[in-house]
Motif scaffolding. Structure first.
Motif, PDB file in Angstrom:
ATOM      1  N   MET A   1       0.827  -1.216   0.000  1.00  0.00           N
ATOM      2  CA  MET A   1       0.000   0.000   0.000  1.00  0.00           C
ATOM      3  C   MET A   1       0.854   1.256   0.000  1.00  0.00           C
ATOM      4  O   MET A   1       0.513   2.255  -0.613  1.00  0.00           O
ATOM      5  CB  MET A   1      -0.924  -0.003   1.218  1.00  0.00           C
ATOM      6  N   TYR A   2       1.996   1.234   0.660  1.00  0.00           N
ATOM      7  CA  TYR A   2       2.847   2.407   0.746  1.00  0.00           C
ATOM      8  C   TYR A   2       4.232   2.067   0.213  1.00  0.00           C
ATOM      9  O   TYR A   2       4.742   0.967   0.410  1.00  0.00           O
ATOM     10  CB  TYR A   2       2.955   2.892   2.202  1.00  0.00           C
ATOM     11  N   THR A   3       4.840   3.025  -0.483  1.00  0.00           N
ATOM     12  CA  THR A   3       6.136   2.789  -1.096  1.00  0.00           C
ATOM     13  C   THR A   3       7.276   2.963  -0.104  1.00  0.00           C
ATOM     14  O   THR A   3       8.383   2.539  -0.363  1.00  0.00           O
ATOM     15  CB  THR A   3       6.337   3.760  -2.278  1.00  0.00           C
ATOM     16  N   THR A   4       7.015   3.606   1.018  1.00  0.00           N
ATOM     17  CA  THR A   4       8.044   3.773   2.033  1.00  0.00           C
ATOM     18  C   THR A   4       7.643   2.960   3.250  1.00  0.00           C
ATOM     19  O   THR A   4       6.762   2.136   3.194  1.00  0.00           O
ATOM     20  CB  THR A   4       8.188   5.266   2.400  1.00  0.00           C
ATOM     21  N   SER A   5       8.322   3.176   4.364  1.00  0.00           N
ATOM     22  CA  SER A   5       7.992   2.437   5.573  1.00  0.00           C
ATOM     23  C   SER A   5       6.572   2.759   6.024  1.00  0.00           C
ATOM     24  O   SER A   5       5.992   3.772   5.645  1.00  0.00           O
ATOM     25  CB  SER A   5       8.993   2.787   6.677  1.00  0.00           C
ATOM     26  N   ALA A   6       6.006   1.870   6.829  1.00  0.00           N
ATOM     27  CA  ALA A   6       4.620   2.020   7.269  1.00  0.00           C
ATOM     28  C   ALA A   6       4.415   3.359   7.977  1.00  0.00           C
ATOM     29  O   ALA A   6       5.269   3.791   8.765  1.00  0.00           O
ATOM     30  CB  ALA A   6       4.252   0.877   8.204  1.00  0.00           C
ATOM     31  N   PRO A   7       3.295   4.008   7.704  1.00  0.00           N
ATOM     32  CA  PRO A   7       3.021   5.290   8.355  1.00  0.00           C
ATOM     33  C   PRO A   7       2.920   5.146   9.872  1.00  0.00           C
ATOM     34  O   PRO A   7       2.434   4.130  10.376  1.00  0.00           O
ATOM     35  CB  PRO A   7       1.679   5.713   7.761  1.00  0.00           C
ATOM     36  N   HIS A   8       3.359   6.172  10.567  1.00  0.00           N
ATOM     37  CA  HIS A   8       3.168   6.282  12.006  1.00  0.00           C
ATOM     38  C   HIS A   8       2.101   7.359  12.219  1.00  0.00           C
ATOM     39  O   HIS A   8       2.362   8.545  12.028  1.00  0.00           O
ATOM     40  CB  HIS A   8       4.482   6.669  12.701  1.00  0.00           C
ATOM     41  N   VAL A   9       0.904   6.921  12.580  1.00  0.00           N
ATOM     42  CA  VAL A   9      -0.270   7.802  12.577  1.00  0.00           C
ATOM     43  C   VAL A   9      -0.625   8.243  13.987  1.00  0.00           C
ATOM     44  O   VAL A   9      -0.733   7.416  14.905  1.00  0.00           O
ATOM     45  CB  VAL A   9      -1.480   7.091  11.953  1.00  0.00           C
ATOM     46  N   ALA A  10      -0.825   9.548  14.154  1.00  0.00           N
ATOM     47  CA  ALA A  10      -1.379  10.109  15.387  1.00  0.00           C
ATOM     48  C   ALA A  10      -2.710  10.768  15.041  1.00  0.00           C
ATOM     49  O   ALA A  10      -2.800  11.515  14.062  1.00  0.00           O
ATOM     50  CB  ALA A  10      -0.425  11.122  16.006  1.00  0.00           C
ATOM     51  N   VAL A  11      -3.735  10.489  15.824  1.00  0.00           N
ATOM     52  CA  VAL A  11      -5.063  11.034  15.576  1.00  0.00           C
ATOM     53  C   VAL A  11      -5.283  12.243  16.480  1.00  0.00           C
ATOM     54  O   VAL A  11      -5.029  12.186  17.694  1.00  0.00           O
ATOM     55  CB  VAL A  11      -6.151   9.975  15.815  1.00  0.00           C
ATOM     56  N   LEU A  12      -5.762  13.328  15.885  1.00  0.00           N
ATOM     57  CA  LEU A  12      -6.024  14.561  16.623  1.00  0.00           C
ATOM     58  C   LEU A  12      -7.528  14.711  16.871  1.00  0.00           C
ATOM     59  O   LEU A  12      -8.340  14.406  16.002  1.00  0.00           O
ATOM     60  CB  LEU A  12      -5.543  15.782  15.829  1.00  0.00           C
ATOM     61  N   TYR A  13      -7.878  15.198  18.062  1.00  0.00           N
ATOM     62  CA  TYR A  13      -9.266  15.548  18.351  1.00  0.00           C
ATOM     63  C   TYR A  13      -9.355  17.046  18.629  1.00  0.00           C
ATOM     64  O   TYR A  13      -8.334  17.738  18.740  1.00  0.00           O
ATOM     65  CB  TYR A  13      -9.813  14.738  19.527  1.00  0.00           C
ATOM     66  N   GLN A  14     -10.573  17.557  18.748  1.00  0.00           N
ATOM     67  CA  GLN A  14     -10.777  19.000  18.898  1.00  0.00           C
ATOM     68  C   GLN A  14     -10.600  19.422  20.348  1.00  0.00           C
ATOM     69  O   GLN A  14     -11.526  19.355  21.148  1.00  0.00           O
ATOM     70  CB  GLN A  14     -12.174  19.389  18.389  1.00  0.00           C
ATOM     71  N   GLU A  15      -9.416  19.897  20.659  1.00  0.00           N
ATOM     72  CA  GLU A  15      -9.132  20.449  21.980  1.00  0.00           C
ATOM     73  C   GLU A  15      -9.375  21.956  22.002  1.00  0.00           C
ATOM     74  O   GLU A  15      -9.813  22.516  23.006  1.00  0.00           O
ATOM     75  CB  GLU A  15      -7.680  20.150  22.350  1.00  0.00           C
ATOM     76  N   LEU A  16      -9.101  22.632  20.887  1.00  0.00           N
ATOM     77  CA  LEU A  16      -9.214  24.086  20.822  1.00  0.00           C
ATOM     78  C   LEU A  16     -10.678  24.525  20.776  1.00  0.00           C
ATOM     79  O   LEU A  16     -11.512  23.875  20.145  1.00  0.00           O
ATOM     80  CB  LEU A  16      -8.505  24.605  19.568  1.00  0.00           C
ATOM     81  N   PRO A  17     -11.008  25.625  21.424  1.00  0.00           N
ATOM     82  CA  PRO A  17     -12.382  26.148  21.317  1.00  0.00           C
ATOM     83  C   PRO A  17     -12.614  26.706  19.919  1.00  0.00           C
ATOM     84  O   PRO A  17     -11.694  27.256  19.294  1.00  0.00           O
ATOM     85  CB  PRO A  17     -12.413  27.267  22.368  1.00  0.00           C
ATOM     86  N   LEU A  44      -6.957   1.220  13.771  1.00  0.00           N
ATOM     87  CA  LEU A  44      -5.721   1.158  12.994  1.00  0.00           C
ATOM     88  C   LEU A  44      -4.658   0.340  13.722  1.00  0.00           C
ATOM     89  O   LEU A  44      -3.831  -0.334  13.089  1.00  0.00           O
ATOM     90  CB  LEU A  44      -5.204   2.570  12.712  1.00  0.00           C
ATOM     91  N   THR A  45      -4.679   0.376  15.035  1.00  0.00           N
ATOM     92  CA  THR A  45      -3.695  -0.376  15.823  1.00  0.00           C
ATOM     93  C   THR A  45      -3.889  -1.873  15.678  1.00  0.00           C
ATOM     94  O   THR A  45      -2.923  -2.629  15.526  1.00  0.00           O
ATOM     95  CB  THR A  45      -3.804  -0.001  17.315  1.00  0.00           C
ATOM     96  N   HIS A  46      -5.130  -2.308  15.692  1.00  0.00           N
ATOM     97  CA  HIS A  46      -5.406  -3.726  15.800  1.00  0.00           C
ATOM     98  C   HIS A  46      -5.718  -4.417  14.481  1.00  0.00           C
ATOM     99  O   HIS A  46      -5.770  -5.640  14.428  1.00  0.00           O
ATOM    100  CB  HIS A  46      -6.579  -3.955  16.770  1.00  0.00           C
ATOM    101  N   HIS A  47      -5.904  -3.645  13.421  1.00  0.00           N
ATOM    102  CA  HIS A  47      -6.369  -4.279  12.196  1.00  0.00           C
ATOM    103  C   HIS A  47      -5.653  -3.780  10.950  1.00  0.00           C
ATOM    104  O   HIS A  47      -6.219  -3.795   9.861  1.00  0.00           O
ATOM    105  CB  HIS A  47      -7.872  -4.050  12.034  1.00  0.00           C
ATOM    106  N   SER A  48      -4.438  -3.349  11.068  1.00  0.00           N
ATOM    107  CA  SER A  48      -3.768  -2.822   9.883  1.00  0.00           C
ATOM    108  C   SER A  48      -2.261  -2.878  10.062  1.00  0.00           C
ATOM    109  O   SER A  48      -1.761  -3.077  11.162  1.00  0.00           O
ATOM    110  CB  SER A  48      -4.205  -1.373   9.653  1.00  0.00           C
ATOM    111  N   PRO A  49      -1.527  -2.669   8.953  1.00  0.00           N
ATOM    112  CA  PRO A  49      -0.060  -2.611   9.043  1.00  0.00           C
ATOM    113  C   PRO A  49       0.466  -1.267   9.524  1.00  0.00           C
ATOM    114  O   PRO A  49       1.679  -1.069   9.610  1.00  0.00           O
ATOM    115  CB  PRO A  49       0.363  -2.866   7.594  1.00  0.00           C
ATOM    116  N   VAL A  50      -0.433  -0.350   9.848  1.00  0.00           N
ATOM    117  CA  VAL A  50      -0.031   0.996  10.246  1.00  0.00           C
ATOM    118  C   VAL A  50       0.429   0.992  11.701  1.00  0.00           C
ATOM    119  O   VAL A  50      -0.148   0.311  12.554  1.00  0.00           O
ATOM    120  CB  VAL A  50      -1.208   1.966  10.055  1.00  0.00           C
ATOM    121  N   SER A  51       1.441   1.788  12.005  1.00  0.00           N
ATOM    122  CA  SER A  51       1.871   1.995  13.387  1.00  0.00           C
ATOM    123  C   SER A  51       1.149   3.217  13.943  1.00  0.00           C
ATOM    124  O   SER A  51       1.128   4.271  13.303  1.00  0.00           O
ATOM    125  CB  SER A  51       3.390   2.207  13.440  1.00  0.00           C
ATOM    126  N   VAL A  52       0.531   3.070  15.105  1.00  0.00           N
ATOM    127  CA  VAL A  52      -0.247   4.161  15.697  1.00  0.00           C
ATOM    128  C   VAL A  52       0.517   4.752  16.877  1.00  0.00           C
ATOM    129  O   VAL A  52       0.979   4.031  17.758  1.00  0.00           O
ATOM    130  CB  VAL A  52      -1.632   3.670  16.144  1.00  0.00           C
TER     131      VAL A  52
END
Length: 375
Positions: A1-17, A44-52
């Motif tokens: 799926m990706y041509t480079t190493s597996a993505p390291h994904v961080a998910v952002l939520y709405q902290e700012l007003p 993404l952690t439990h069901h994919s090749p992605v690093s979370v």
């Protein structure tokens, strides 16, 4: 799926007003999408090749905050310090958001990738009146008749027009069904508009569409995987409305009032194909870089009636199952994905494939939309 190493994904939520934009403030969802952000990270952690990347080393599936980072400059910096290469912006963006303006991110803007829309585009297109007027000016889109109400003077002018009750009044920067009301008399309309105006909200007054409601998710191009154009997912039908309005999914789970139409149903009614086509054209016009979801309803209850687009959602909800106690959680986009045979993790991976560099999002100037406003 990706041509480079597996993505390291961080998910952002709405902290700012939410900021005040042209005198209007978009209401913040309680928790700032932290629940769906945790759903995304967990899946993404439990069901994919992605690093979370998570804030803690051993996140608890029952604790939302263990799985995602706030969208403040400090929260984003923390995610990057922990090794994130991809930021999933499951939050409300705007022109002064740190993803757009933080000097601390400039040095990594070429390499860090983001799942999300250009912040300047979101600021404009979260204004439903702006989008409606843009679509009308471009032509080729079916929309309900509508009036913009920014103050008492506008309201008085609208009341002098030939309104047909029931009629809908809703905030121009809304969230889900918040503030949406079907008004069945002039007295109800006046009361509701005045309530919204007191909440730092401008108002759209538009024709009530009495027929079947559907929603269409449009996926953006993903050149890395050979998908070079926008495309529509299967149509999802919405039913069991409350007072004429689809209830907020935090109150009524979408599995209880929504379903993905079958391929046979799509083929049997050309109106479904036409509404998909128009939704794709919306995404093309706005030059979206992440999924959008467009809501539509038939003008009348008869199946022969055509659909009108009434709401463009720049950040579709991404709630999904996987964590304990959330087995029945889903989103309208996830229902559409199931119609393609995709489970929730597969949907997330497909969306991740369309990520953009932070540099490209910061410098995006979609023609006809951002250029004339921001230069």
């Amino acid at each position: 799926m990706y041509t480079t190493s597996a993505p390291h994904v961080a998910v952002l939520y709405q902290e700012l007003p939410p900021p005040l934009i042209n005198g209007v403030r978009k209401p913040k969802k309680p928790g700032g999408y932290i629940d769906s952000s945790a759903d995304i990270a967990h899946a993404l952690t439990h069901h994919s090749p992605v690093s979370v990347i998570t804030p803690v080393s051993t996140p608890d599936p029952r604790n939302d905050a263990d799985w995602c980072f706030g969208d403040s400059e400090a929260g984003i910096a923390r995610a990057l310090e922990k090794g994130a290469t991809h930021l999933w912006a499951n939050t409300i963006l705007f022109a002064e958001h740190p993803l757009q303006t933080a000097d601390s991110l400039t040095g990594v803007a070429q390499t860090v990738r983001v799942v999300g829309q250009p912040p300047k585009l979101v600021q404009l297109c979260d204004d439903k009146a702006f989008v409606n007027n843009l679509l009308r000016s471009r032509g080729g889109f079916t929309l309900p008749d509508a009036h913009d109400v920014q103050d008492e003077e506008d309201l008085a002018d609208v009341l002098q027009t030939d309104l047909r009750y029931p009629i809908v009044a809703k905030p121009v920067r809304g969230r889900g069904s918040y503030g949406v009301r079907v008004c069945r008399s002039e007295e109800e309309l006046i009361e509701h508009c005045r309530d919204l105006l007191r909440e730092d909200a401008s108002v759209i007054v538009e024709d009530f569409l009495a027929g079947q409601e559907v929603t269409v998710t449009v996926m953006p191009p993903s050149p890395a995987t050979g998908q070079d154009d926008y495309w529509a997912m299967p149509v999802v039908e919405r039913f069991n409305h409350a007072d004429g309005v689809a209830p907020y999914n935090g109150t009524v789970a979408v599995l209880q009032n929504s379903r993905c139409l079958s391929e046979d149903e799509h083929l049997a009614d050309p109106h479904y194909g036409e509404v998909q086509r128009q939704c794709v054209e919306v995404a093309k016009l706005l030059q979206c870089t992440a999924p959008i979801r467009v809501d539509a309803r038939r003008f009348r209850e008869e199946e022969s009636s055509s659909f009108a687009l009434f709401d463009v959602n720049m950040k579709p909800n991404m709630t999904g199952p996987g964590r304990p106690g959330r087995e029945n959680q889903a989103s309208l986009t996830a229902l559409a994905a199931a119609g393609l045979g995709w489970d929730y993790p597969t949907l997330l991976l497909k969306i991740l494939e369309s990520s953009s560099s932070l540099h490209d999002l910061r410098n995006a100037t979609p023609s006809h939309v951002i250029g004339k406003w921001f230069g």
